[in-house]
Design a protein around this motif. Sequence first.
Motif, PDB file in Angstrom:
ATOM      1  N   VAL A  58     -39.896  11.364  19.180  1.00 27.78           N
ATOM      2  CA  VAL A  58     -40.778  11.011  18.062  1.00 27.78           C
ATOM      3  C   VAL A  58     -40.401  11.815  16.820  1.00 27.78           C
ATOM      4  CG1 VAL A  58     -43.163  11.053  17.245  1.00 27.78           C
ATOM      5  CG2 VAL A  58     -42.647  10.226  19.549  1.00 27.78           C
ATOM      6  N   LEU A  59     -40.160  13.113  16.985  1.00 35.53           N
ATOM      7  CA  LEU A  59     -39.764  13.936  15.832  1.00 35.53           C
ATOM      8  C   LEU A  59     -38.454  13.443  15.222  1.00 35.53           C
ATOM      9  CD1 LEU A  59     -40.566  17.557  17.085  1.00 35.53           C
ATOM     10  CD2 LEU A  59     -41.730  16.323  15.244  1.00 35.53           C
ATOM     11  N   ALA A  60     -37.521  13.040  16.063  1.00 38.23           N
ATOM     12  CA  ALA A  60     -36.211  12.595  15.587  1.00 38.23           C
ATOM     13  C   ALA A  60     -36.290  11.321  14.758  1.00 38.23           C
ATOM     14  CB  ALA A  60     -35.261  12.396  16.766  1.00 38.23           C
ATOM     15  N   LYS A  61     -37.323  10.516  14.978  1.00 43.09           N
ATOM     16  CA  LYS A  61     -37.457   9.260  14.236  1.00 43.09           C
ATOM     17  C   LYS A  61     -38.180   9.439  12.909  1.00 43.09           C
ATOM     18  CE  LYS A  61     -37.261   6.419  18.327  1.00 43.09           C
ATOM     19  NZ  LYS A  61     -37.979   5.590  19.278  1.00 43.09           N
ATOM     20  N   GLY A  62     -38.648  10.639  12.638  1.00 41.69           N
ATOM     21  CA  GLY A  62     -39.388  10.890  11.404  1.00 41.69           C
ATOM     22  C   GLY A  62     -38.575  11.698  10.415  1.00 41.69           C
ATOM     23  N   PRO A  63     -39.247  12.290   9.443  1.00 41.92           N
ATOM     24  CA  PRO A  63     -38.560  13.030   8.382  1.00 41.92           C
ATOM     25  C   PRO A  63     -37.851  14.293   8.866  1.00 41.92           C
ATOM     26  CG  PRO A  63     -40.942  13.215   8.145  1.00 41.92           C
ATOM     27  CD  PRO A  63     -40.685  12.220   9.229  1.00 41.92           C
ATOM     28  N   GLY A  66     -33.067  15.107  10.925  1.00 41.84           N
ATOM     29  CA  GLY A  66     -31.895  15.964  10.749  1.00 41.84           C
ATOM     30  C   GLY A  66     -32.092  17.337  11.359  1.00 41.84           C
ATOM     31  N   ALA A  67     -33.291  17.888  11.206  1.00 37.12           N
ATOM     32  CA  ALA A  67     -33.588  19.208  11.772  1.00 37.12           C
ATOM     33  C   ALA A  67     -33.597  19.144  13.296  1.00 37.12           C
ATOM     34  CB  ALA A  67     -34.920  19.723  11.243  1.00 37.12           C
ATOM     35  N   VAL A  68     -34.098  18.043  13.852  1.00 37.49           N
ATOM     36  CA  VAL A  68     -34.083  17.872  15.309  1.00 37.49           C
ATOM     37  C   VAL A  68     -32.641  17.819  15.802  1.00 37.49           C
ATOM     38  CG1 VAL A  68     -34.624  16.294  17.213  1.00 37.49           C
ATOM     39  CG2 VAL A  68     -36.343  16.763  15.458  1.00 37.49           C
TER      40      VAL A  68
END
Length: 123
Positions: A58-63, A66-68
């Motif tokens: 879920v984090l990877a699909k959001g803003p 890149g950080a993920v």
Amino acid sequence: MQPVLGHLGTVVRCGGPGSGAALKLVVMSAMVGGVAVVAEALAVADSLGLPEELTLGVLAKGPLGGAVARARALDSEFPVRLAAKDLALAGGGPVLTAVRELLLAHPDLAEQDLARVVDAVRR
């Protein structure tokens, strides 16, 4: 010089002498801060019992995508000590100061890649 540098990556003109180094500090500060935020978000997810892959997906699909990606990188070699050095050179406010203190709190990771900080924060 641009034709030679173009083979190494994207050339971005950013101004007079020192501007490139200054922009590098800004970019590195944002990247290091993003990895620290992902690490803390994963620690929160752990405490709430959420599965790692669900959270990362879920984090990877959001803003923070890149950080993920950077937090999970296995093929990078950006030592924690250099990340802390860049944050010190950049100065920064309370958030980046806290991230630098987080990095310095793990001297055992000084020569390891920044992604290892994620594991340290989650412990």
